[in-house]
Design a protein around this motif. Structure first.
Motif, PDB file in Angstrom:
ATOM      1  N   LEU A  74     -14.132  15.322  47.518  1.00  0.00           N
ATOM      2  CA  LEU A  74     -14.378  14.131  46.715  1.00  0.00           C
ATOM      3  C   LEU A  74     -14.257  14.480  45.235  1.00  0.00           C
ATOM      4  O   LEU A  74     -14.635  15.564  44.791  1.00  0.00           O
ATOM      5  CB  LEU A  74     -15.769  13.577  47.002  1.00  0.00           C
ATOM      6  CG  LEU A  74     -15.997  13.053  48.428  1.00  0.00           C
ATOM      7  CD1 LEU A  74     -17.429  12.586  48.598  1.00  0.00           C
ATOM      8  CD2 LEU A  74     -15.028  11.926  48.749  1.00  0.00           C
ATOM      9  N   ALA A 129     -15.747   9.311  42.390  1.00  0.00           N
ATOM     10  CA  ALA A 129     -16.766   9.587  43.404  1.00  0.00           C
ATOM     11  C   ALA A 129     -17.999  10.223  42.787  1.00  0.00           C
ATOM     12  O   ALA A 129     -19.124  10.031  43.277  1.00  0.00           O
ATOM     13  CB  ALA A 129     -16.192  10.498  44.490  1.00  0.00           C
ATOM     14  N   TRP A 133     -23.293  13.075  47.517  1.00  0.00           N
ATOM     15  CA  TRP A 133     -21.971  13.398  48.050  1.00  0.00           C
ATOM     16  C   TRP A 133     -21.945  13.236  49.564  1.00  0.00           C
ATOM     17  O   TRP A 133     -20.945  12.762  50.128  1.00  0.00           O
ATOM     18  CB  TRP A 133     -21.589  14.827  47.673  1.00  0.00           C
ATOM     19  CG  TRP A 133     -21.440  15.053  46.209  1.00  0.00           C
ATOM     20  CD1 TRP A 133     -22.333  15.664  45.373  1.00  0.00           C
ATOM     21  CD2 TRP A 133     -20.336  14.655  45.384  1.00  0.00           C
ATOM     22  NE1 TRP A 133     -21.851  15.683  44.097  1.00  0.00           N
ATOM     23  CE2 TRP A 133     -20.630  15.089  44.059  1.00  0.00           C
ATOM     24  CE3 TRP A 133     -19.137  14.012  45.631  1.00  0.00           C
ATOM     25  CZ2 TRP A 133     -19.761  14.865  43.002  1.00  0.00           C
ATOM     26  CZ3 TRP A 133     -18.258  13.790  44.573  1.00  0.00           C
ATOM     27  CH2 TRP A 133     -18.581  14.212  43.278  1.00  0.00           C
ATOM     28  N   LEU A 159     -21.607   9.596  50.511  1.00  0.00           N
ATOM     29  CA  LEU A 159     -20.246   9.097  50.308  1.00  0.00           C
ATOM     30  C   LEU A 159     -19.301   9.576  51.404  1.00  0.00           C
ATOM     31  O   LEU A 159     -18.404   8.828  51.823  1.00  0.00           O
ATOM     32  CB  LEU A 159     -19.727   9.548  48.944  1.00  0.00           C
ATOM     33  CG  LEU A 159     -19.764   8.495  47.830  1.00  0.00           C
ATOM     34  CD1 LEU A 159     -21.200   8.049  47.562  1.00  0.00           C
ATOM     35  CD2 LEU A 159     -19.136   9.036  46.551  1.00  0.00           C
ATOM     36  N   HIS A 216     -15.847   4.713  48.127  1.00  0.00           N
ATOM     37  CA  HIS A 216     -16.287   3.908  46.997  1.00  0.00           C
ATOM     38  C   HIS A 216     -16.772   2.538  47.459  1.00  0.00           C
ATOM     39  O   HIS A 216     -16.253   1.984  48.444  1.00  0.00           O
ATOM     40  CB  HIS A 216     -15.143   3.715  46.006  1.00  0.00           C
ATOM     41  CG  HIS A 216     -14.660   4.990  45.397  1.00  0.00           C
ATOM     42  ND1 HIS A 216     -13.732   5.027  44.382  1.00  0.00           N
ATOM     43  CD2 HIS A 216     -14.981   6.288  45.639  1.00  0.00           C
ATOM     44  CE1 HIS A 216     -13.498   6.281  44.030  1.00  0.00           C
ATOM     45  NE2 HIS A 216     -14.246   7.058  44.790  1.00  0.00           N
TER      46      HIS A 216
END
Length: 525
Positions: free
Chosen positions: A48, A52, A103, A106, A168
């Motif tokens: 990422l 991000a 992270w 995501l 996203h």
């Protein structure tokens, strides 16, 4: 006959949201499942990067304080930040419950967003045609018929962009938009020839209220995508709706009122504040040239869109295309470059029109055969020149396709920096990513609607003064005290100040992490 009976005729698209028999394996279900699997693996194999870092930082701030999160990237209050929508809050709650980092959230979000996107596309195309191969072709064209150059920015649906953008919030917002458009088309078609005589109008009012709530959720998730969603909804209703009787007007008004109420009632920020609609305003006028190079292949769908326009100018795809184009033009000409990310909504109508046209049963006329050949050539050109690297790893690449962007990770530095501690950095990449691990920056690297631009420029000027070759120790100490700086993360182009103590460095980038301010550690070697 009972007065509560609903009398209607069958209309195309009326069953679009039901999806057909549960056990039936349609072409789209098969190829959609394969696409989901391949793109999930492709998304997980690429580190990422870029935007991000901002979205990971949002999750980190909410994980630290779900009710009063700090600014996503700076050591400031986060009140009024448009990044703190209901979906971000849900992600923050998930991070608190599971212990996942921003992270990590995501990474998990990407496959979920892709699932919403694929199912939404299938439902939307089903409102246009019952042809079973149309959704498959729409997926093919939506991801590959863009251009022969990489297109900058996020919020796009091309294959290469998906390897970095799927996590996203804009990806989820686009998927929800496709669902909302399918629902809107179904409602508009159902209203046209129907006399609702049910006891309470539940089939109408409750459904319209739910539709309005969905548009409100899209608005709170990503305002730019919401602008495209609402424009598309207007195009669909203008195309499909017939018989504007008082009950019909009342139901659409109810949807609009619920949408506004959901958006205005959100307590984290004021959706009516103009700054909420400028998230992502970063770019320059070169973006228009880059966008054309990265999207011109979608123009191959214009002949199919022209055929639909000749049949009726009130065709939903035709109206959507005509109404969405001014939004992107406004973004490019006004300097609000965030609205250029609405390009996907401009390209989708010709892509879907081409899919519907080429999904027609054979035998084909000569014109359709030529159109199919041109479309196939365009797909191959887009795949080979731009998108092949998204699904072909470099280790098995026989040609040397362009690969997705790979940026260095900063976990090596974040391991030493405490959550919320303030960092000065001179690297743009570090400025994009570092806040996603929990630290704060003195000056965010890009404009932020939650931070006055004059304040951001003042902070950036202080950083430049701190790093200037002629800076004094007293001047640097003043900046450290003003912003409670504890760390420096510098590239090789800037030497470390004499008072800084090196803690770690990166073999990959040559960047150095050093401690400054009170409590600087004693070096171990």
């Amino acid at each position: 006959m009972s007065a509560s009976v609903l009398v209607r005729r069958t209309v195309r698209g009326a069953t679009a949201l039901r999806g057909g028999p549960m056990g039936r394996l349609t072409p789209y279900r098969l190829f959609g499942a394969l696409f989901w699997l391949v793109m999930t693996l492709a998304y997980w194999r690429v580190p990422l990067c870029c935007d991000a870092g901002l979205h990971a930082a949002v999750v980190e701030r909410l994980r630290a304080d779900l009710l009063r999160p700090a600014h996503p990237m700076a050591d400031l209050p986060g009140e009024g930040s448009p990044y703190y929508g209901p979906y971000a809050v849900a992600q923050g709650a998930l991070a608190r419950l599971t212990g996942l980092s921003g992270w990590g959230v995501l990474k998990l979000a990407g496959p979920v967003h892709l699932l919403v996107l694929l199912t939404g596309l299938g439902r939307f195309v089903r409102t246009l045609t019952p042809r079973p191969w149309a959704p498959v072709l729409a997926l093919l064209f939506m991801t590959l018929l863009w251009g022969t150059a990489r297109i900058p920015g996020s919020g796009h649906l091309d294959l290469l962009a998906m390897t970095t953008n799927l996590g996203h919030p804009s990806a989820l917002a686009i998927g929800l938009t496709l669902w909302a458009w399918a629902w809107t088309a179904t409602r508009a078609r159902a209203d046209a020839p129907v006399r609702f005589v049910g006891p309470s109008g539940l089939g109408g009012r409750a459904g319209y209220a739910g539709l309005g709530a969905l548009y409100g959720l899209i608005l709170l998730t990503d305002a730019v995508t919401a602008a495209s969603a609402l424009i598309g909804a207007v195009a669909i209703v203008a195309s499909r709706q017939r018989g504007w009787r008082r009950p019909v007007v009342a139901r659409w008004a109810l949807a609009g009122v619920v949408c506004g109420a959901v958006a205005v009632a959100w307590p984290y920020y004021d959706v009516l504040d103009p700054v909420s609609w400028t998230v992502g305003d970063a770019g320059d006028l070169r973006l228009s040239e880059e966008m054309f190079a990265g999207s011109w292949l979608a123009l191959l769908g214009l002949p199919a869109l022209w055929v639909r326009a000749r049949g009726s100018l009130r065709d939903p795809l035709v109206l959507m295309f005509l109404l969405e184009c001014p939004l992107v033009a406004y973004g490019l000409l006004s300097g609000h470059f965030a609205y250029a990310a609405a390009l996907w909504a401009v390209l989708l109508p010709p892509q879907c029109a081409l899919a519907v046209e080429l999904a027609a049963p054979r035998p084909w006329r000569r014109a359709r055969k030529v159109l199919g050949g041109v479309a196939a050539a365009g797909v191959c050109a887009g795949f080979v020149t731009v998108h092949a690297g998204a699904v072909v790893p470099r280790s098995v690449d026989p040609v040397g396709f362009a690969q997705p962007v790979r940026r260095p990770a900063y976990d090596w530095a974040a391991a030493h920096i405490g959550p919320g501690e303030v960092v000065i950095t001179d690297g743009y990449r570090a400025g994009q990513s570092l806040a996603g691990y929990g630290p704060n920056l003195v000056a965010p690297v890009r404009p932020d609607p939650a931070l006055d631009e004059r304040e951001r420029e003042r902070r950036a000027a202080d950083v430049r003064a701190y790093l200037a070759p002629g800076s004094t120790r007293a001047g640097r100490a003043a900046v450290v005290r003003r912003y409670h700086v504890r760390w420096l993360l510098l590239t090789p182009r800037h030497p470390l100040p004499e008072e800084a103590v090196v803690v770690a460095w990166s073999r990959e980038t040559g960047e150095v992490l050093a401690r400054v301010g009170d409590g600087a550690p004693v070096p171990t070697r």
